[in-house]
Design a protein around this motif. Structure first.
Motif, PDB file in Angstrom:
ATOM      1  N   ARG A 121       6.162   4.659   8.786  1.00 12.99           N
ATOM      2  CA  ARG A 121       7.552   4.788   8.339  1.00 12.99           C
ATOM      3  C   ARG A 121       8.146   3.386   8.235  1.00 12.99           C
ATOM      4  NH1 ARG A 121       7.537   6.538  13.808  1.00 12.99           N
ATOM      5  NH2 ARG A 121       8.915   5.272  15.066  1.00 12.99           N
ATOM      6  N   ASN A 122       9.303   3.286   7.612  1.00 13.93           N
ATOM      7  CA  ASN A 122       9.963   1.992   7.399  1.00 13.93           C
ATOM      8  C   ASN A 122       9.027   1.002   6.688  1.00 13.93           C
ATOM      9  OD1 ASN A 122      12.148   3.043   8.873  1.00 13.93           O
ATOM     10  ND2 ASN A 122      11.278   2.304  10.790  1.00 13.93           N
ATOM     11  N   ILE A 123       8.387   1.471   5.623  1.00 18.13           N
ATOM     12  CA  ILE A 123       7.417   0.651   4.893  1.00 18.13           C
ATOM     13  C   ILE A 123       8.150  -0.327   3.982  1.00 18.13           C
ATOM     14  CG2 ILE A 123       5.473   0.672   3.283  1.00 18.13           C
ATOM     15  CD1 ILE A 123       4.998   3.615   4.210  1.00 18.13           C
ATOM     16  N   VAL A 124       7.831  -1.611   4.146  1.00 18.46           N
ATOM     17  CA  VAL A 124       8.409  -2.665   3.306  1.00 18.46           C
ATOM     18  C   VAL A 124       7.247  -3.396   2.641  1.00 18.46           C
ATOM     19  CG1 VAL A 124       9.774  -4.783   3.278  1.00 18.46           C
ATOM     20  CG2 VAL A 124      10.377  -2.935   4.858  1.00 18.46           C
ATOM     21  N   VAL A 125       7.242  -3.402   1.295  1.00 18.22           N
ATOM     22  CA  VAL A 125       6.172  -4.036   0.532  1.00 18.22           C
ATOM     23  C   VAL A 125       6.722  -5.298  -0.123  1.00 18.22           C
ATOM     24  CG1 VAL A 125       4.523  -3.768  -1.356  1.00 18.22           C
ATOM     25  CG2 VAL A 125       5.068  -1.813   0.105  1.00 18.22           C
ATOM     26  N   SER A 126       5.990  -6.408   0.026  1.00 20.94           N
ATOM     27  CA  SER A 126       6.395  -7.664  -0.609  1.00 20.94           C
ATOM     28  C   SER A 126       5.171  -8.326  -1.227  1.00 20.94           C
ATOM     29  CB  SER A 126       7.052  -8.589   0.415  1.00 20.94           C
ATOM     30  OG  SER A 126       6.154  -8.898   1.454  1.00 20.94           O
ATOM     31  N   MET A 127       5.418  -9.253  -2.133  1.00 19.56           N
ATOM     32  CA  MET A 127       4.341 -10.001  -2.795  1.00 19.56           C
ATOM     33  C   MET A 127       4.306 -11.402  -2.207  1.00 19.56           C
ATOM     34  SD  MET A 127       2.044 -10.036  -5.360  1.00 19.56           S
ATOM     35  CE  MET A 127       2.484  -8.786  -6.539  1.00 19.56           C
ATOM     36  N   ASP A 128       3.109 -11.870  -1.874  1.00 20.32           N
ATOM     37  CA  ASP A 128       2.914 -13.229  -1.360  1.00 20.32           C
ATOM     38  C   ASP A 128       1.839 -13.906  -2.186  1.00 20.32           C
ATOM     39  OD1 ASP A 128       4.735 -13.634   0.714  1.00 20.32           O
ATOM     40  OD2 ASP A 128       3.485 -12.591   2.173  1.00 20.32           O
ATOM     41  N   LYS A 129       1.724 -15.220  -2.003  1.00 22.20           N
ATOM     42  CA  LYS A 129       0.725 -15.986  -2.735  1.00 22.20           C
ATOM     43  C   LYS A 129      -0.148 -16.784  -1.770  1.00 22.20           C
ATOM     44  CE  LYS A 129       1.678 -17.706  -7.001  1.00 22.20           C
ATOM     45  NZ  LYS A 129       0.958 -16.949  -7.900  1.00 22.20           N
ATOM     46  N   ASP A 130      -1.395 -16.957  -2.174  1.00 22.17           N
ATOM     47  CA  ASP A 130      -2.336 -17.828  -1.483  1.00 22.17           C
ATOM     48  C   ASP A 130      -2.991 -18.677  -2.575  1.00 22.17           C
ATOM     49  OD1 ASP A 130      -3.901 -18.953   0.536  1.00 22.17           O
ATOM     50  OD2 ASP A 130      -5.492 -17.475   0.254  1.00 22.17           O
ATOM     51  N   GLY A 131      -2.465 -19.873  -2.774  1.00 22.81           N
ATOM     52  CA  GLY A 131      -2.913 -20.694  -3.895  1.00 22.81           C
ATOM     53  C   GLY A 131      -2.462 -20.056  -5.200  1.00 22.81           C
ATOM     54  N   ASN A 132      -3.397 -19.806  -6.103  1.00 25.87           N
ATOM     55  CA  ASN A 132      -3.086 -19.150  -7.376  1.00 25.87           C
ATOM     56  C   ASN A 132      -3.110 -17.637  -7.267  1.00 25.87           C
ATOM     57  OD1 ASN A 132      -2.762 -21.543  -8.786  1.00 25.87           O
ATOM     58  ND2 ASN A 132      -4.937 -21.662  -9.344  1.00 25.87           N
ATOM     59  N   ASN A 133      -3.657 -17.115  -6.186  1.00 27.35           N
ATOM     60  CA  ASN A 133      -3.804 -15.671  -6.024  1.00 27.35           C
ATOM     61  C   ASN A 133      -2.576 -15.051  -5.369  1.00 27.35           C
ATOM     62  OD1 ASN A 133      -6.363 -15.760  -7.117  1.00 27.35           O
ATOM     63  ND2 ASN A 133      -7.365 -15.946  -5.135  1.00 27.35           N
ATOM     64  N   TYR A 135      -0.989 -11.460  -3.502  1.00 21.17           N
ATOM     65  CA  TYR A 135      -1.388 -10.263  -2.759  1.00 21.17           C
ATOM     66  C   TYR A 135      -0.148  -9.563  -2.256  1.00 21.17           C
ATOM     67  CZ  TYR A 135      -0.773 -13.211   1.400  1.00 21.17           C
ATOM     68  OH  TYR A 135      -0.272 -14.039   2.365  1.00 21.17           O
ATOM     69  N   TYR A 136      -0.309  -8.255  -2.018  1.00 27.57           N
ATOM     70  CA  TYR A 136       0.780  -7.463  -1.451  1.00 27.57           C
ATOM     71  C   TYR A 136       0.653  -7.464   0.066  1.00 27.57           C
ATOM     72  CZ  TYR A 136       2.209  -5.412  -5.912  1.00 27.57           C
ATOM     73  OH  TYR A 136       2.688  -5.207  -7.182  1.00 27.57           O
ATOM     74  N   GLU A 137       1.791  -7.521   0.717  1.00 31.29           N
ATOM     75  CA  GLU A 137       1.845  -7.399   2.173  1.00 31.29           C
ATOM     76  C   GLU A 137       2.792  -6.249   2.493  1.00 31.29           C
ATOM     77  OE1 GLU A 137       1.819 -10.892   4.880  1.00 31.29           O
ATOM     78  OE2 GLU A 137       3.822 -10.147   5.345  1.00 31.29           O
ATOM     79  N   ALA A 138       2.292  -5.289   3.240  1.00 30.95           N
ATOM     80  CA  ALA A 138       3.103  -4.135   3.627  1.00 30.95           C
ATOM     81  C   ALA A 138       3.316  -4.177   5.138  1.00 30.95           C
ATOM     82  CB  ALA A 138       2.411  -2.840   3.222  1.00 30.95           C
ATOM     83  N   GLU A 139       4.573  -4.069   5.539  1.00 33.66           N
ATOM     84  CA  GLU A 139       4.910  -3.977   6.962  1.00 33.66           C
ATOM     85  C   GLU A 139       5.465  -2.586   7.215  1.00 33.66           C
ATOM     86  OE1 GLU A 139       7.508  -7.177   8.011  1.00 33.66           O
ATOM     87  OE2 GLU A 139       6.013  -8.704   7.534  1.00 33.66           O
ATOM     88  N   PHE A 140       5.097  -2.013   8.345  1.00 34.35           N
ATOM     89  CA  PHE A 140       5.521  -0.653   8.668  1.00 34.35           C
ATOM     90  C   PHE A 140       5.437  -0.436  10.171  1.00 34.35           C
ATOM     91  CE2 PHE A 140       1.007  -0.671   7.952  1.00 34.35           C
ATOM     92  CZ  PHE A 140       0.496   0.134   8.953  1.00 34.35           C
ATOM     93  N   GLU A 148       0.923  -4.677   9.840  1.00 39.59           N
ATOM     94  CA  GLU A 148       1.050  -5.607   8.717  1.00 39.59           C
ATOM     95  C   GLU A 148      -0.290  -5.557   7.988  1.00 39.59           C
ATOM     96  OE1 GLU A 148       0.961 -10.287   8.532  1.00 39.59           O
ATOM     97  OE2 GLU A 148       2.843  -9.573   9.422  1.00 39.59           O
ATOM     98  N   VAL A 149      -0.256  -5.092   6.737  1.00 42.73           N
ATOM     99  CA  VAL A 149      -1.482  -4.880   5.978  1.00 42.73           C
ATOM    100  C   VAL A 149      -1.397  -5.647   4.666  1.00 42.73           C
ATOM    101  CG1 VAL A 149      -2.995  -3.127   4.974  1.00 42.73           C
ATOM    102  CG2 VAL A 149      -1.671  -2.577   7.002  1.00 42.73           C
ATOM    103  N   LYS A 150      -2.502  -6.304   4.297  1.00 46.96           N
ATOM    104  CA  LYS A 150      -2.546  -7.082   3.060  1.00 46.96           C
ATOM    105  C   LYS A 150      -3.473  -6.401   2.060  1.00 46.96           C
ATOM    106  CE  LYS A 150      -1.405 -11.301   5.468  1.00 46.96           C
ATOM    107  NZ  LYS A 150      -1.837 -12.602   5.941  1.00 46.96           N
TER     108      LYS A 150
END
Length: 166
Positions: A121-133, A135-140, A148-150
Protein backbone atom coordinates in the motif's frame (compact mmCIF):
# COMPACT_ATOMS: atom_id res chain seq x y z
CA UNK A 1 66.91 -30.60 37.97
CA UNK A 2 66.81 -30.78 34.20
CA UNK A 3 63.97 -33.31 34.30
CA UNK A 4 62.02 -31.01 36.64
CA UNK A 5 62.36 -28.10 34.14
CA UNK A 6 61.20 -30.25 31.23
CA UNK A 7 58.22 -31.47 33.25
CA UNK A 8 57.29 -27.87 34.17
CA UNK A 9 57.46 -26.75 30.52
CA UNK A 10 55.34 -29.72 29.37
CA UNK A 11 52.74 -29.08 32.10
CA UNK A 12 52.52 -25.39 31.15
CA UNK A 13 52.20 -26.34 27.47
CA UNK A 14 49.38 -28.79 28.26
CA UNK A 15 47.50 -26.13 30.23
CA UNK A 16 47.88 -23.64 27.34
CA UNK A 17 46.64 -26.20 24.78
CA UNK A 18 43.57 -27.07 26.83
CA UNK A 19 42.82 -23.37 27.35
CA UNK A 20 43.19 -22.61 23.65
CA UNK A 21 40.85 -25.46 22.69
CA UNK A 22 38.26 -24.31 25.21
CA UNK A 23 38.34 -20.77 23.86
CA UNK A 24 38.13 -21.96 20.22
CA UNK A 25 35.03 -24.07 20.80
CA UNK A 26 31.81 -22.33 19.80
CA UNK A 27 29.56 -21.21 22.59
CA UNK A 28 26.41 -23.38 22.37
CA UNK A 29 24.06 -20.41 22.79
CA UNK A 30 25.74 -18.51 19.90
CA UNK A 31 25.52 -21.56 17.67
CA UNK A 32 21.85 -22.01 18.53
CA UNK A 33 21.12 -18.34 17.88
CA UNK A 34 22.82 -18.54 14.48
CA UNK A 35 20.77 -21.59 13.51
CA UNK A 36 17.62 -19.81 14.65
CA UNK A 37 18.56 -16.73 12.61
CA UNK A 38 19.04 -18.89 9.50
CA UNK A 39 15.65 -20.55 9.97
CA UNK A 40 13.94 -17.16 10.39
CA UNK A 41 15.64 -15.90 7.22
CA UNK A 42 14.60 -19.01 5.25
CA UNK A 43 10.95 -18.34 6.09
CA UNK A 44 11.07 -14.94 4.31
CA UNK A 45 12.71 -15.95 1.02
CA UNK A 46 11.75 -18.39 -1.75
CA UNK A 47 11.99 -22.03 -0.72
CA UNK A 48 14.23 -22.82 -3.72
CA UNK A 49 17.08 -20.67 -2.37
CA UNK A 50 20.36 -22.26 -1.33
CA UNK A 51 22.27 -21.13 1.75
CA UNK A 52 25.67 -19.76 0.68
CA UNK A 53 26.95 -18.69 4.08
CA UNK A 54 26.58 -16.44 7.08
CA UNK A 55 28.63 -14.16 9.26
CA UNK A 56 27.88 -12.81 12.70
CA UNK A 57 29.24 -9.41 13.66
CA UNK A 58 28.30 -7.62 16.86
CA UNK A 59 24.59 -8.31 17.34
CA UNK A 60 23.69 -9.00 13.68
CA UNK A 61 23.92 -12.02 11.41
CA UNK A 62 24.22 -11.54 7.65
CA UNK A 63 22.93 -14.63 5.89
CA UNK A 64 23.43 -15.05 2.14
CA UNK A 65 21.24 -17.17 -0.13
CA UNK A 66 20.97 -17.63 -3.89
CA UNK A 67 17.94 -18.63 -5.92
CA UNK A 68 19.21 -21.11 -8.55
CA UNK A 69 16.23 -20.38 -10.82
CA UNK A 70 16.60 -16.59 -11.00
CA UNK A 71 20.25 -16.27 -9.88
CA UNK A 72 19.17 -13.58 -7.42
CA UNK A 73 21.20 -13.16 -4.24
CA UNK A 74 19.33 -12.62 -0.96
CA UNK A 75 21.25 -10.83 1.80
CA UNK A 76 19.27 -11.16 5.02
CA UNK A 77 20.24 -9.19 8.15
CA UNK A 78 18.92 -10.70 11.37
CA UNK A 79 19.28 -9.41 14.93
CA UNK A 80 21.00 -12.49 16.34
CA UNK A 81 19.81 -12.23 19.95
CA UNK A 82 16.11 -11.91 19.07
CA UNK A 83 16.10 -13.74 15.69
CA UNK A 84 14.17 -10.81 14.21
CA UNK A 85 14.73 -9.87 10.58
CA UNK A 86 16.06 -6.35 10.17
CA UNK A 87 16.51 -6.13 6.40
CA UNK A 88 16.46 -8.18 3.21
CA UNK A 89 18.38 -6.97 0.19
CA UNK A 90 17.92 -8.78 -3.12
CA UNK A 91 20.34 -8.26 -5.98
CA UNK A 92 19.59 -9.59 -9.44
CA UNK A 93 21.99 -11.23 -11.82
CA UNK A 94 22.20 -8.09 -13.94
CA UNK A 95 25.05 -5.62 -13.83
CA UNK A 96 23.35 -2.88 -15.85
CA UNK A 97 20.79 -0.81 -13.96
CA UNK A 98 17.85 0.16 -16.12
CA UNK A 99 17.62 0.83 -19.82
CA UNK A 100 17.63 3.64 -22.38
CA UNK A 101 14.28 2.28 -23.67
CA UNK A 102 11.13 2.99 -21.68
CA UNK A 103 8.20 0.69 -22.54
CA UNK A 104 6.52 0.55 -19.14
CA UNK A 105 4.42 3.25 -17.49
CA UNK A 106 4.34 4.10 -13.79
CA UNK A 107 0.97 2.35 -13.62
CA UNK A 108 2.52 -0.84 -15.08
CA UNK A 109 5.14 -0.68 -12.32
CA UNK A 110 2.47 -0.18 -9.67
CA UNK A 111 0.66 -3.29 -10.94
CA UNK A 112 3.96 -5.22 -10.91
CA UNK A 113 4.51 -4.23 -7.27
CA UNK A 114 1.02 -5.44 -6.39
CA UNK A 115 1.62 -8.67 -8.29
CA UNK A 116 4.81 -9.35 -6.31
CA UNK A 117 3.60 -7.93 -2.97
CA UNK A 118 -0.23 -8.20 -2.89
CA UNK A 119 -0.51 -6.44 0.49
CA UNK A 120 1.54 -3.41 -0.66
CA UNK A 121 0.00 0.00 0.00
CA UNK A 122 1.06 3.64 -0.33
CA UNK A 123 2.91 2.81 -3.56
CA UNK A 124 4.96 5.70 -4.96
CA UNK A 125 6.64 5.19 -8.35
CA UNK A 126 9.41 7.50 -9.57
CA UNK A 127 11.95 7.51 -12.40
CA UNK A 128 15.68 7.66 -11.65
CA UNK A 129 18.81 7.58 -13.77
CA UNK A 130 22.09 5.71 -13.61
CA UNK A 131 24.33 7.26 -16.24
CA UNK A 132 22.39 7.12 -19.52
CA UNK A 133 20.03 4.43 -18.25
CA UNK A 134 16.71 5.13 -16.58
CA UNK A 135 14.91 2.90 -14.11
CA UNK A 136 11.74 2.95 -12.05
CA UNK A 137 11.91 2.96 -8.28
CA UNK A 138 8.81 1.99 -6.33
CA UNK A 139 8.48 2.64 -2.60
CA UNK A 140 5.69 1.04 -0.61
CA UNK A 141 4.72 -0.34 2.78
CA UNK A 142 3.26 -3.63 3.96
CA UNK A 143 2.31 -4.91 7.38
CA UNK A 144 5.83 -6.38 7.88
CA UNK A 145 8.20 -4.05 6.04
CA UNK A 146 8.88 -0.92 4.01
CA UNK A 147 10.01 -1.79 0.50
CA UNK A 148 12.07 -0.12 -2.18
CA UNK A 149 12.10 -1.96 -5.51
CA UNK A 150 13.90 -1.03 -8.74
CA UNK A 151 12.48 -2.00 -12.13
CA UNK A 152 13.85 -2.08 -15.67
CA UNK A 153 11.65 0.41 -17.62
CA UNK A 154 11.83 -1.61 -20.85
CA UNK A 155 10.86 -5.02 -19.43
CA UNK A 156 9.32 -4.30 -16.04
CA UNK A 157 11.68 -6.83 -14.43
CA UNK A 158 12.83 -6.25 -10.85
CA UNK A 159 16.61 -5.97 -10.63
CA UNK A 160 17.03 -4.83 -7.02
CA UNK A 161 14.97 -4.88 -3.83
CA UNK A 162 15.44 -3.63 -0.30
CA UNK A 163 12.94 -4.58 2.39
CA UNK A 164 13.34 -2.88 5.79
CA UNK A 165 11.41 -4.81 8.44
CA UNK A 166 9.64 -3.05 11.31
Amino acid sequence: MKLKNIFSVLAALAVLCVGAMAMAAPVPSQLGQSREAIEVAKAEIPATCNLLGYTTKDDESLITFQDPDTLEYYYVKVVTATSKIKEIEVKGATFVKGSTIINKTPNDIKLAVLDTYPDARNIVVSMDKDGNNSYYEAEFTTVKFKGEVKFNPATGVIFERELDYY
